[in-house]
Design an enzyme around this catalytic site. Structure first.
Site, PDB file in Angstrom:
ATOM      1  N   GLY A   1      36.060  37.230  21.292  1.00  0.00           N
ATOM      2  CA  GLY A   1      34.670  37.429  21.672  1.00  0.00           C
ATOM      3  C   GLY A   1      34.440  38.334  22.876  1.00  0.00           C
ATOM      4  O   GLY A   1      33.323  38.380  23.397  1.00  0.00           O
ATOM      5  N   ASP A  44      36.641  36.967   5.651  1.00  0.00           N
ATOM      6  CA  ASP A  44      37.376  38.219   5.491  1.00  0.00           C
ATOM      7  C   ASP A  44      36.396  39.334   5.121  1.00  0.00           C
ATOM      8  O   ASP A  44      35.609  39.168   4.176  1.00  0.00           O
ATOM      9  CB  ASP A  44      38.398  38.002   4.349  1.00  0.00           C
ATOM     10  CG  ASP A  44      39.339  39.159   4.171  1.00  0.00           C
ATOM     11  OD1 ASP A  44      38.974  40.296   4.530  1.00  0.00           O
ATOM     12  OD2 ASP A  44      40.443  38.922   3.650  1.00  0.00           O
ATOM     13  N   LYS A  81      38.505  50.682  15.271  1.00  0.00           N
ATOM     14  CA  LYS A  81      39.896  50.825  15.726  1.00  0.00           C
ATOM     15  C   LYS A  81      40.794  51.170  14.543  1.00  0.00           C
ATOM     16  O   LYS A  81      40.661  50.573  13.470  1.00  0.00           O
ATOM     17  CB  LYS A  81      40.354  49.498  16.326  1.00  0.00           C
ATOM     18  CG  LYS A  81      41.847  49.449  16.552  1.00  0.00           C
ATOM     19  CD  LYS A  81      42.287  48.491  17.570  1.00  0.00           C
ATOM     20  CE  LYS A  81      42.262  47.043  17.227  1.00  0.00           C
ATOM     21  NZ  LYS A  81      42.463  46.285  18.464  1.00  0.00           N
ATOM     22  N   ASP A  88      34.754  37.211  11.939  1.00  0.00           N
ATOM     23  CA  ASP A  88      36.222  37.218  12.102  1.00  0.00           C
ATOM     24  C   ASP A  88      36.838  36.249  11.110  1.00  0.00           C
ATOM     25  O   ASP A  88      36.206  35.288  10.672  1.00  0.00           O
ATOM     26  CB  ASP A  88      36.626  36.822  13.528  1.00  0.00           C
ATOM     27  CG  ASP A  88      38.024  37.368  13.875  1.00  0.00           C
ATOM     28  OD1 ASP A  88      38.096  38.359  14.631  1.00  0.00           O
ATOM     29  OD2 ASP A  88      39.034  36.833  13.366  1.00  0.00           O
ATOM     30  N   TRP A 135      34.224  41.640  22.990  1.00  0.00           N
ATOM     31  CA  TRP A 135      33.214  42.675  22.688  1.00  0.00           C
ATOM     32  C   TRP A 135      31.831  42.034  22.571  1.00  0.00           C
ATOM     33  O   TRP A 135      30.833  42.632  22.967  1.00  0.00           O
ATOM     34  CB  TRP A 135      33.582  43.430  21.403  1.00  0.00           C
ATOM     35  CG  TRP A 135      34.674  44.446  21.604  1.00  0.00           C
ATOM     36  CD1 TRP A 135      35.674  44.397  22.537  1.00  0.00           C
ATOM     37  CD2 TRP A 135      34.881  45.662  20.865  1.00  0.00           C
ATOM     38  NE1 TRP A 135      36.482  45.500  22.417  1.00  0.00           N
ATOM     39  CE2 TRP A 135      36.033  46.291  21.405  1.00  0.00           C
ATOM     40  CE3 TRP A 135      34.230  46.264  19.799  1.00  0.00           C
ATOM     41  CZ2 TRP A 135      36.519  47.508  20.915  1.00  0.00           C
ATOM     42  CZ3 TRP A 135      34.711  47.473  19.301  1.00  0.00           C
ATOM     43  CH2 TRP A 135      35.837  48.092  19.854  1.00  0.00           C
ATOM     44  N   ASP A 168      36.802  46.112  15.772  1.00  0.00           N
ATOM     45  CA  ASP A 168      38.068  46.036  16.513  1.00  0.00           C
ATOM     46  C   ASP A 168      39.074  45.263  15.648  1.00  0.00           C
ATOM     47  O   ASP A 168      40.066  44.749  16.153  1.00  0.00           O
ATOM     48  CB  ASP A 168      37.802  45.320  17.850  1.00  0.00           C
ATOM     49  CG  ASP A 168      38.869  45.597  18.891  1.00  0.00           C
ATOM     50  OD1 ASP A 168      39.547  46.635  18.797  1.00  0.00           O
ATOM     51  OD2 ASP A 168      39.032  44.775  19.818  1.00  0.00           O
TER      52      ASP A 168
END
Ligand SMILES: C[S@@+](CC[C@H](N)C(=O)[O-])C[C@H]1O[C@@H](n2cnc3c(N)ncnc32)[C@H](O)[C@@H]1O
Length: 223
Positions: A69, A108, A173, A92, A71, A133
């Protein structure tokens, strides 16, 4: 008189593994502890936002791969969704702590039911930005890890077509590898400006790098 008892042998500190040693020395870990961030990764977003001014009060945003958490905390400070009518949806695989003002989802990104839930939460609306990320568990095989993370950002891009507003941004990312440039080229077809960014807080030895795409031009029309 009883003989003086032998002093107890000094306790040896438990040997630290390399990860623990690195964490103990890492200035961003220490700074995060001091400043109340749940993860050092928060500084990567702080730095990229200070440089590119992505986050603005009132925005609607999606944070993919949000746990634990860090971000989310940065977005909450800079977007203040609760005071400004903004929105932050955080997804997540892992369960994550609740943050007031964040709508969390566990699942997912590759699961169509999860994507449906995100779109339902948006209720036909679009977001101003998508942050990812997300990272797979690394295997130690750089090429394999690269392919795994590229599959995650492909999923994120697919979602962008359905829910990113025209003009929105996409910050993801990746791990450097053969598909990084082709993915940048893909993004260039859909965004006016696309850049690789390596924040200071991203460890130099890591293959991690971010792709920042701004000014989205290709929203998919709802059918
Ligand atoms: C580096 S961490 C994110 C750190 C986070 N940005 C922060 O500041 O706290 C990467 C996260 O991606 C998540 N992740 C990996 N694969 C995923 C997937 N398929 N769907 C959703 N999340 C995923 C992992 O569970 C992990 O929590």
């Amino acid at each position: 008189m009883p003989p003086p008892s032998k002093p107890a042998p000094a306790k040896k500190a438990a040997p630290q593994n390399p990860w623990t040693q690195r964490q103990a020395r890492d200035p961003f870990v220490l700074k995060a502890k001091k400043e109340g961030y749940i993860a050092r990764s928060a500084y990567k977003l702080v730095e990229m936002d200070d440089r590119y001014h992505l986050l603005k009060p009132g925005q609607r945003l999606l944070d993919l791969g949000a746990a634990p958490g860090g971000w989310c905390q940065v977005v909450l400070q800079r977007v203040r969704p609760q005071d400004t009518g903004g929105l932050l949806i955080a997804l997540d695989l892992l369960e994550m702590a609740e943050f007031p003002g964040v709508r969390t989802l566990q699942g997912d990104i590759g699961d169509p039911a999860m994507v449906r839930q995100i779109l339902d939460m948006l209720n036909g609306g679009r977001v101003d930005g998508i942050l990812s990320d997300m990272a797979p568990n690394t295997s130690g095989h750089p090429d394999l890890d690269h392919l795994k993370i590229m599959a995650l950002v492909e999923e994120a891009l697919e979602l962008a077509h359905d829910c990113l507003a025209a003009g929105g941004f996409f910050l993801v990312k990746i791990f450097q590898g053969s598909d990084a440039m082709p993915f940048k080229v893909e993004l260039q077809k859909r965004f006016r400006q696309v850049d690789f960014v390596k924040p200071e807080a991203s460890r130099r030895e890591s293959r991690e790098i971010y792709l920042l795409a701004r000014d989205f031009t290709a929203p998919r029309l709802a059918v």
